[in-house]
Design an enzyme around this catalytic site. Structure first.
Site, short mmCIF file in Angstrom:
data_model
loop_
_atom_site.label_atom_id
_atom_site.label_comp_id
_atom_site.label_asym_id
_atom_site.label_seq_id
_atom_site.Cartn_x
_atom_site.Cartn_y
_atom_site.Cartn_z
N LYS A 174 6.20 12.03 0.76
CA LYS A 174 4.97 11.22 0.82
C LYS A 174 4.95 10.35 -0.44
CE LYS A 174 1.04 10.22 -0.12
NZ LYS A 174 0.73 8.82 -0.52
N GLY A 227 2.21 13.30 -10.50
CA GLY A 227 1.00 12.48 -10.45
C GLY A 227 0.00 12.96 -11.49
N GLU A 249 4.68 17.67 -12.10
CA GLU A 249 4.94 16.78 -13.24
C GLU A 249 3.68 15.95 -13.43
OE1 GLU A 249 7.58 16.64 -15.16
OE2 GLU A 249 8.75 18.10 -14.05
N CYS A 283 3.86 8.36 -17.99
CA CYS A 283 3.39 9.70 -18.37
C CYS A 283 3.92 10.11 -19.74
CB CYS A 283 3.82 10.72 -17.33
SG CYS A 283 5.56 10.57 -16.92
N GLU A 384 -5.73 10.65 -21.11
CA GLU A 384 -4.64 9.76 -20.70
C GLU A 384 -5.24 8.45 -20.18
OE1 GLU A 384 -2.39 10.51 -17.06
OE2 GLU A 384 -0.55 10.35 -18.25
P1 NDP Z 1 -2.03 10.42 -8.27
O1 NDP Z 1 -2.19 11.86 -8.62
O2 NDP Z 1 -3.22 9.63 -7.94
O3 NDP Z 1 -1.05 10.25 -7.03
C1 NDP Z 1 0.26 10.77 -7.00
C2 NDP Z 1 0.69 10.99 -5.57
O4 NDP Z 1 -0.14 11.98 -4.98
C3 NDP Z 1 0.55 9.76 -4.68
O5 NDP Z 1 1.58 9.77 -3.72
C4 NDP Z 1 -0.81 9.97 -4.02
O6 NDP Z 1 -0.95 9.27 -2.81
C5 NDP Z 1 -0.77 11.46 -3.81
N1 NDP Z 1 -2.08 12.10 -3.71
C6 NDP Z 1 -3.29 11.64 -4.10
N2 NDP Z 1 -4.26 12.54 -3.83
C7 NDP Z 1 -3.65 13.60 -3.27
C8 NDP Z 1 -4.11 14.86 -2.78
N3 NDP Z 1 -5.40 15.21 -2.81
N4 NDP Z 1 -3.21 15.73 -2.26
C9 NDP Z 1 -1.90 15.41 -2.24
N5 NDP Z 1 -1.40 14.23 -2.66
C10 NDP Z 1 -2.27 13.33 -3.19
O7 NDP Z 1 -1.20 9.79 -9.48
P2 NDP Z 1 -0.76 8.26 -9.66
O8 NDP Z 1 0.06 7.82 -8.49
O9 NDP Z 1 -1.94 7.47 -10.05
O10 NDP Z 1 0.26 8.38 -10.86
C11 NDP Z 1 -0.13 8.31 -12.18
C12 NDP Z 1 -0.17 9.71 -12.78
O11 NDP Z 1 1.09 10.34 -12.63
C13 NDP Z 1 -0.44 9.71 -14.28
O12 NDP Z 1 -1.37 10.71 -14.59
C14 NDP Z 1 0.91 10.05 -14.88
O13 NDP Z 1 0.83 10.66 -16.13
C15 NDP Z 1 1.50 10.94 -13.84
N6 NDP Z 1 2.96 10.92 -13.92
C16 NDP Z 1 3.61 12.02 -14.42
C17 NDP Z 1 4.98 12.01 -14.59
C18 NDP Z 1 5.72 13.20 -15.11
O14 NDP Z 1 6.92 13.25 -14.93
N7 NDP Z 1 5.08 14.17 -15.74
C19 NDP Z 1 5.77 10.81 -14.27
C20 NDP Z 1 4.99 9.74 -13.72
C21 NDP Z 1 3.63 9.79 -13.57
P3 NDP Z 1 -1.66 7.79 -2.80
O15 NDP Z 1 -0.78 6.91 -3.59
O16 NDP Z 1 -1.69 7.45 -1.36
O17 NDP Z 1 -3.02 7.97 -3.41
#
Ligand code: NDP
Length: 493
Positions: A174, A227, A249, A283, A384
């Site tokens: 996804k 995320g 992550e 991140c 963040e």
């Molecule tokens: P989100 O948590 O908003 O989304 C991440 C993914 O999860 C997307 O595919 C999103 O779908 C999906 N998602 C959203 N809500 C749900 C839910 N309730 N259940 C399951 N899946 C869900 O993060 P962002 O995409 O905004 O990414 C930014 C964040 O990611 C930052 O906090 C960053 O620090 C972190 N990050 C961490 C990394 C690491 O390696 N530690 C690397 C890169 C980023 P949709 O897009 O459709 O909303």
């Protein structure tokens, strides 16, 4: 405009509901039209994956040579199609050209690194003192639900999909909605590699519906998520209902510790790279500069000069350093943190506003922003921001530097700058973070390691360790000598 469809059991799936993605540097342009999958589509993807795994369809689980060849092919095809990937990264998420080029290469590297792992993955064995034999074998965890973010969409996906495939897992992916076209193109490359149908299934739809159903489904053995920390917490809670495996992550608020004996010139370059790449939407970004107090004013001047040299602009241009942030909501979030910093009275050294010049007015551009003399307890030092905002704090002693560095809920990365290697090692042992750079910042070789301490996550990606998140380990115990000494200790004959 690129049309994006889910791919289930090798077939593209249409829908009558669409998600449209605007271009973040020119919001009058729509770049992607994604067919939004429904829950029935997702269930079909999961059933397909289950069938491939449970019935060893196409010998996927047993034939590691096939898997190794496919991973090499994916890596080759990513490189062949790098120009398309770069254009998509620029147009869909606004990643500047040079950064997009490096990002595509890094994704190809990850597939290349894990190609060959299938053949080289061994378990362990040991004869016990009584002569019996134990064998520890590694097996694929099963059906993996991979949920990925938009900010580094290719590498974050590669870190999950490549090791999962290497060990014989089957994937339901996804991707992030903002990065639909980029993810779709990667999915097409994967499908074109000779991979059997149904081994990787890609489902496009909103995270709150499709992502959360993927997490809930009891037919999925493991969720590998990247995320936000808050989303990760919800996933962990849901996964606990059937003790589904999870790796997470999550976010970061990472320290960049600068000692007076460091090469300051190099350090400032490292800081610009570690902080402002991808407009700070990273991140692992080193967003907290913790500098030795005696050199603070010299360093602040150097930071301001370096920020002035950063070129903010259209990500399509070769010399652009800082592009737009990804969306209106991200722009609002970043600007509201800047507001808080100003209202709380921290010294704004540079930046602080949305860019309003005529050629950039149609995009989500925010000036690279630096606050100095910030209290580590403040919101802008603790949370963040995920945008181009750096905060500067001062320290007097090593202990002081370590305590400021560790005093956040996160623990993803840290960067330490000093010419005293013993001091760097001392400090790196005390910092609670998954990746620590000494005289470097934000370098992530595929041979390395990525993952967080504390609320930055659970599990590790990349390198040898990245395999462990996708295997179960099983013990086989064989009685080879009929001694049964352990029986005799407990039961009378
Ligand atoms: P989100 O948590 O908003 O989304 C991440 C993914 O999860 C997307 O595919 C999103 O779908 C999906 N998602 C959203 N809500 C749900 C839910 N309730 N259940 C399951 N899946 C869900 O993060 P962002 O995409 O905004 O990414 C930014 C964040 O990611 C930052 O906090 C960053 O620090 C972190 N990050 C961490 C990394 C690491 O390696 N530690 C690397 C890169 C980023 P949709 O897009 O459709 O909303």
């Amino acid at each position: 405009m690129i049309e994006v469809k889910s791919i289930i059991d090798g077939e593209e799936v249409k829908s009558d509901q669409y998600y449209y993605r605007e271009c973040p540097y020119d919001t009058e342009k729509t770049v992607t039209k994604a067919h939004v999958a429904n829950v029935e589509d997702l269930k079909r993807a999961i059933d397909t994956a289950r069938d491939v795994f449970d019935n060893n369809r196409y010998n996927w689980v047993s034939d590691y040579k096939q898997r190794d060849r496919i991973l090499f092919k994916i890596s080759e095809k990513i490189r062949e199609e790098s120009q398309t990937f770069i254009e998509l990264l620029v147009n869909e998420i606004g990643m500047p050209l040079r950064q997009a080029r490096a990002h595509v290469n890094a994704a190809a590297d990850i597939f290349e690194y894990y190609a060959g792992f299938g053949a080289k993955l061994y378990g362990n064995m040991k004869f016990l003192p009584n002569g019996d034999l134990i064998q520890l074998v590694k097996e694929p965890v099963g059906v993996v639900g991979a949920i990925t973010p938009w900010n580094f969409p290719l590498t974050q996906s590669a870190r999950k999909i490549a090791p999962a495939l290497a060990v014989g897992c089957v994937v339901v992916w996804k991707p992030a909605s903002y990065a639909s076209a980029i993810s779709y193109h990667l999915a097409k490359v994967i499908m074109g590699s000779g991979i059997p149908k149904g081994v990787v299934n890609v489902v496009f739809g909103p995270g709150e519906k499709i992502g959360s159903e993927l997490v809930k489904d009891s037919k999925v053995d493991k969720i590998s998520f990247t995320g936000e920390t808050t989303t990760g917490k919800g996933i962990m809670q849901e996964a606990s209902k059937n003790i589904k495996r999870v790796s997470l992550e999550l976010g970061g608020k990472n320290p960049f510790i600068l000692f007076k004996d460091a090469n300051i010139n190099q350090a400032i370059k490292g800081l610009m790279y570690g902080m402002f790449r991808n407009a700070g939407q990273a991140c692992g970004a080193t967003t907290r500069l913790i500098v030795e107090e005696s050199i603070a004013s010299e360093v602040e001047k150097a930071v301001v000069n370096a920020v002035k040299k950063l070129k903010i602009g259209n990500p399509n241009l070769e010399d652009t350093d800082v592009g737009p942030v990804v969306s209106k909501s991200q722009e609002n979030k970043v600007l509201s943190y800047i507001d808080i910093g100003i209202k709380e009275g921290y010294k704004l050294l540079i930046g602080g506003k949305k860019v309003t010049s005529t050629e950039l007015e149609k995009g989500y551009f925010i000036e690279p922003t630096v606050f100095s003399n910030v209290d580590n307890k403040s919101k802008i030092a603790q949370e963040e921001i995920f945008g181009p905002v750096l905060v500067i704090m001062y320290f007097r002693s090593e202990d002081d530097a370590v305590s400021i560095a560790n005093d956040v809920i996160y623990g993803l990365t840290a960067s330490i700058w000093t010419n005293d290697y013993r001091k760097a090692l001392r400090i790196s042992r005390m910092i609670k973070a998954g990746s620590i750079w000494i005289n470097d910042a934000y370098t992530q070789p595929s041979e390395g390691l990525w993952g967080g301490y504390k609320q930055s996550g659970i599990g590790r990606e990349l390198g040898l360790q990245g395999i462990e998140d996708f295997v179960e380990v099983k013990m086989l115990y064989t009685n080879v000598n009929d001694a049964y000494t352990h029986f005799k200790q407990v039961y009378k004959e």
